[in-house]
Design a protein around this motif. Structure first.
Motif, PDB file in Angstrom:
ATOM      1  N   TYR A   1     -15.586   0.988   3.887  1.00  0.00           N
ATOM      2  CA  TYR A   1     -15.377  -0.426   4.226  1.00  0.00           C
ATOM      3  C   TYR A   1     -16.733  -1.084   4.454  1.00  0.00           C
ATOM      4  O   TYR A   1     -17.571  -0.590   5.202  1.00  0.00           O
ATOM      5  N   LEU A   2     -16.931  -2.226   3.808  1.00  0.00           N
ATOM      6  CA  LEU A   2     -18.204  -2.934   3.936  1.00  0.00           C
ATOM      7  C   LEU A   2     -18.096  -4.162   4.844  1.00  0.00           C
ATOM      8  O   LEU A   2     -18.868  -4.314   5.775  1.00  0.00           O
ATOM      9  N   LYS A   3     -17.142  -5.047   4.557  1.00  0.00           N
ATOM     10  CA  LYS A   3     -17.052  -6.292   5.334  1.00  0.00           C
ATOM     11  C   LYS A   3     -15.732  -6.973   5.023  1.00  0.00           C
ATOM     12  O   LYS A   3     -15.148  -6.764   3.961  1.00  0.00           O
ATOM     13  N   GLY A   4     -15.272  -7.798   5.955  1.00  0.00           N
ATOM     14  CA  GLY A   4     -14.063  -8.574   5.746  1.00  0.00           C
ATOM     15  C   GLY A   4     -14.274 -10.006   6.187  1.00  0.00           C
ATOM     16  O   GLY A   4     -15.062 -10.279   7.103  1.00  0.00           O
ATOM     17  N   TRP A   5     -13.576 -10.923   5.541  1.00  0.00           N
ATOM     18  CA  TRP A   5     -13.714 -12.347   5.844  1.00  0.00           C
ATOM     19  C   TRP A   5     -12.344 -13.028   5.820  1.00  0.00           C
ATOM     20  O   TRP A   5     -11.448 -12.606   5.080  1.00  0.00           O
ATOM     21  N   ALA A   6     -12.185 -14.070   6.592  1.00  0.00           N
ATOM     22  CA  ALA A   6     -11.055 -14.987   6.448  1.00  0.00           C
ATOM     23  C   ALA A   6     -11.486 -16.051   5.444  1.00  0.00           C
ATOM     24  O   ALA A   6     -12.537 -16.684   5.625  1.00  0.00           O
ATOM     25  N   VAL A   7     -10.703 -16.237   4.389  1.00  0.00           N
ATOM     26  CA  VAL A   7     -11.142 -17.095   3.291  1.00  0.00           C
ATOM     27  C   VAL A   7     -10.057 -18.098   2.898  1.00  0.00           C
ATOM     28  O   VAL A   7      -8.883 -17.949   3.239  1.00  0.00           O
ATOM     29  N   THR A   8     -10.496 -19.092   2.166  1.00  0.00           N
ATOM     30  CA  THR A   8      -9.601 -19.959   1.419  1.00  0.00           C
ATOM     31  C   THR A   8      -9.628 -19.472  -0.021  1.00  0.00           C
ATOM     32  O   THR A   8     -10.681 -19.479  -0.661  1.00  0.00           O
ATOM     33  N   SER A   9      -8.504 -18.996  -0.513  1.00  0.00           N
ATOM     34  CA  SER A   9      -8.383 -18.557  -1.896  1.00  0.00           C
ATOM     35  C   SER A   9      -7.754 -19.687  -2.697  1.00  0.00           C
ATOM     36  O   SER A   9      -6.748 -20.268  -2.278  1.00  0.00           O
ATOM     37  N   VAL A  10      -8.338 -20.021  -3.835  1.00  0.00           N
ATOM     38  CA  VAL A  10      -7.849 -21.135  -4.648  1.00  0.00           C
ATOM     39  C   VAL A  10      -6.963 -20.590  -5.763  1.00  0.00           C
ATOM     40  O   VAL A  10      -7.415 -19.785  -6.580  1.00  0.00           O
ATOM     41  N   ASN A  11      -5.693 -21.008  -5.786  1.00  0.00           N
ATOM     42  CA  ASN A  11      -4.765 -20.468  -6.773  1.00  0.00           C
ATOM     43  C   ASN A  11      -4.854 -21.196  -8.106  1.00  0.00           C
ATOM     44  O   ASN A  11      -5.705 -22.066  -8.306  1.00  0.00           O
ATOM     45  N   GLU A  12      -3.945 -20.853  -9.023  1.00  0.00           N
ATOM     46  CA  GLU A  12      -4.008 -21.372 -10.392  1.00  0.00           C
ATOM     47  C   GLU A  12      -3.715 -22.872 -10.478  1.00  0.00           C
ATOM     48  O   GLU A  12      -4.011 -23.505 -11.491  1.00  0.00           O
ATOM     49  N   TRP A  13      -3.171 -23.477  -9.426  1.00  0.00           N
ATOM     50  CA  TRP A  13      -2.943 -24.918  -9.386  1.00  0.00           C
ATOM     51  C   TRP A  13      -4.091 -25.671  -8.728  1.00  0.00           C
ATOM     52  O   TRP A  13      -4.080 -26.895  -8.658  1.00  0.00           O
ATOM     53  N   GLY A  14      -5.058 -24.932  -8.199  1.00  0.00           N
ATOM     54  CA  GLY A  14      -6.125 -25.565  -7.435  1.00  0.00           C
ATOM     55  C   GLY A  14      -5.759 -25.721  -5.982  1.00  0.00           C
ATOM     56  O   GLY A  14      -6.421 -26.445  -5.238  1.00  0.00           O
TER      57      GLY A  14
ATOM     58  N   GLU B   1     -23.823 -14.532   2.204  1.00  0.00           N
ATOM     59  CA  GLU B   1     -23.472 -13.234   2.783  1.00  0.00           C
ATOM     60  C   GLU B   1     -22.563 -12.456   1.837  1.00  0.00           C
ATOM     61  O   GLU B   1     -22.726 -11.247   1.651  1.00  0.00           O
ATOM     62  N   LEU B   2     -21.598 -13.147   1.210  1.00  0.00           N
ATOM     63  CA  LEU B   2     -20.727 -12.503   0.224  1.00  0.00           C
ATOM     64  C   LEU B   2     -21.543 -11.947  -0.942  1.00  0.00           C
ATOM     65  O   LEU B   2     -21.288 -10.840  -1.427  1.00  0.00           O
ATOM     66  N   ALA B   3     -22.515 -12.736  -1.399  1.00  0.00           N
ATOM     67  CA  ALA B   3     -23.345 -12.296  -2.519  1.00  0.00           C
ATOM     68  C   ALA B   3     -24.082 -11.006  -2.175  1.00  0.00           C
ATOM     69  O   ALA B   3     -24.120 -10.060  -2.977  1.00  0.00           O
ATOM     70  N   ALA B   4     -24.681 -10.947  -0.987  1.00  0.00           N
ATOM     71  CA  ALA B   4     -25.396  -9.744  -0.565  1.00  0.00           C
ATOM     72  C   ALA B   4     -24.461  -8.542  -0.475  1.00  0.00           C
ATOM     73  O   ALA B   4     -24.802  -7.427  -0.887  1.00  0.00           O
ATOM     74  N   ALA B   5     -23.240  -8.774   0.056  1.00  0.00           N
ATOM     75  CA  ALA B   5     -22.268  -7.691   0.182  1.00  0.00           C
ATOM     76  C   ALA B   5     -21.813  -7.202  -1.188  1.00  0.00           C
ATOM     77  O   ALA B   5     -21.644  -5.984  -1.400  1.00  0.00           O
ATOM     78  N   PHE B   6     -21.623  -8.118  -2.136  1.00  0.00           N
ATOM     79  CA  PHE B   6     -21.229  -7.706  -3.481  1.00  0.00           C
ATOM     80  C   PHE B   6     -22.350  -6.943  -4.186  1.00  0.00           C
ATOM     81  O   PHE B   6     -22.089  -6.019  -4.961  1.00  0.00           O
ATOM     82  N   MET B   7     -23.595  -7.319  -3.931  1.00  0.00           N
ATOM     83  CA  MET B   7     -24.715  -6.564  -4.501  1.00  0.00           C
ATOM     84  C   MET B   7     -24.688  -5.124  -3.997  1.00  0.00           C
ATOM     85  O   MET B   7     -24.883  -4.166  -4.766  1.00  0.00           O
ATOM     86  N   ALA B   8     -24.427  -4.956  -2.698  1.00  0.00           N
ATOM     87  CA  ALA B   8     -24.341  -3.616  -2.119  1.00  0.00           C
ATOM     88  C   ALA B   8     -23.167  -2.848  -2.724  1.00  0.00           C
ATOM     89  O   ALA B   8     -23.279  -1.658  -3.065  1.00  0.00           O
ATOM     90  N   ALA B   9     -22.015  -3.519  -2.885  1.00  0.00           N
ATOM     91  CA  ALA B   9     -20.835  -2.878  -3.457  1.00  0.00           C
ATOM     92  C   ALA B   9     -21.072  -2.458  -4.898  1.00  0.00           C
ATOM     93  O   ALA B   9     -20.614  -1.394  -5.338  1.00  0.00           O
ATOM     94  N   SER B  10     -21.808  -3.284  -5.641  1.00  0.00           N
ATOM     95  CA  SER B  10     -22.129  -2.946  -7.032  1.00  0.00           C
ATOM     96  C   SER B  10     -22.938  -1.656  -7.114  1.00  0.00           C
ATOM     97  O   SER B  10     -22.683  -0.784  -7.944  1.00  0.00           O
ATOM     98  N   ILE B  11     -23.899  -1.525  -6.216  1.00  0.00           N
ATOM     99  CA  ILE B  11     -24.730  -0.311  -6.194  1.00  0.00           C
ATOM    100  C   ILE B  11     -23.923   0.899  -5.754  1.00  0.00           C
ATOM    101  O   ILE B  11     -23.967   1.963  -6.384  1.00  0.00           O
ATOM    102  N   LEU B  12     -23.149   0.764  -4.687  1.00  0.00           N
ATOM    103  CA  LEU B  12     -22.380   1.880  -4.150  1.00  0.00           C
ATOM    104  C   LEU B  12     -21.310   2.365  -5.120  1.00  0.00           C
ATOM    105  O   LEU B  12     -21.008   3.566  -5.176  1.00  0.00           O
ATOM    106  N   SER B  13     -20.730   1.448  -5.885  1.00  0.00           N
ATOM    107  CA  SER B  13     -19.660   1.811  -6.813  1.00  0.00           C
ATOM    108  C   SER B  13     -20.178   2.305  -8.155  1.00  0.00           C
ATOM    109  O   SER B  13     -19.418   2.844  -8.959  1.00  0.00           O
TER     110      SER B  13
END
Length: 218
Positions: free
Chosen positions: A33-46, A170-182
């Motif tokens: 587990y790296l990190k978790g966030w509360a987010v607004t997810s945008v669906n296919e209708w916007g 912060e998300l970008a940095a976490a995804f960079m770490a996930a890319s390396i780890l995976s």
């Protein structure tokens, strides 16, 4: 008390994230587990939808969480190997839409990120359905899409706009770490992202009324 300027969840959000991690990540320690966030997810209708976003060393999870019952309602996992790239930064209102022209200022004040994948993450938008239905009439079939994306922003950032930039970075940095780890090789890059609202005025009013936000306390 704010200890630093990174994105920080509320106590209720943190409890939800902890429960989502226990529910979604497999036992045995094969995923870190790296990190978790509360987010607004945008669906296919916007439309804006309240979600949790969990990032591990192997997958990212979009989680619908019931804050009242304190349990996971549904989740969607995307393997790191399925990700083509991640873009983050500000939005630019699409020039071919009356809706985005009317709400241009609001759209271009937002920041967030998009996860691009080979497979569709969700349903077809109303624009895609319309193009397919009009193809026989126009005699010009739309070209097949070879990539799809899901868009996210910080939950509740409308009240504190500065949070969106911090959140996206912060998300970008976490995804960079996930890319390396995976061991995956997807790109994580800043971008000015063109934004459409497929649901038009309906979606903008839906968002303004916070109909996709299920908990007033989250």
């Amino acid at each position: 008390k704010r200890l630093h300027f990174l994105w920080q969840p509320t106590p209720m959000q943190q409890e939800a994230i902890d429960r989502a991690v226990l529910s979604c990540l497999p036992e045995g320690g094969e995923e870190q587990y790296l990190k978790g966030w509360a987010v607004t997810s945008v669906n296919e209708w916007g439309g804006d939808q309240e979600r949790l976003f969990i990032l591990s060393s192997k997958r990212c999870y979009r989680v619908k969480f019931d804050f009242d019952a304190k349990q996971v309602v549904a989740s969607k996992a995307i393997s790191m190997s399925e990700i083509l790239r991640v873009e983050y930064g500000s939005f630019r209102a699409a020039s071919n839409s009356l809706t985005t022209w009317v709400w241009k200022k609001e759209i271009e004040q937002q920041q967030g990120f998009r996860v691009y994948t080979r497979e569709r993450d969700g349903n077809k938008s109303i624009n895609e359905v319309a193009r397919e239905q009009m193809a026989p009439v126009l005699g010009d079939a739309p070209p097949p899409e070879d990539e799809f994306y899901r868009e996210y922003r910080a939950l509740g950032a409308e009240e504190e706009p500065w949070r969106e930039e911090v959140f996206a970075q912060e998300l970008a940095a976490a995804f960079m770490a996930a890319s390396i780890l995976s061991g995956s090789s997807f790109d994580v890059r800043p971008a000015e992202m063109s934004k459409e609202v497929p649901g038009g005025v309906f979606s903008m009013f839906y968002n303004s009324l916070n109909l996709g936000k299920y908990s007033k306390t989250a």
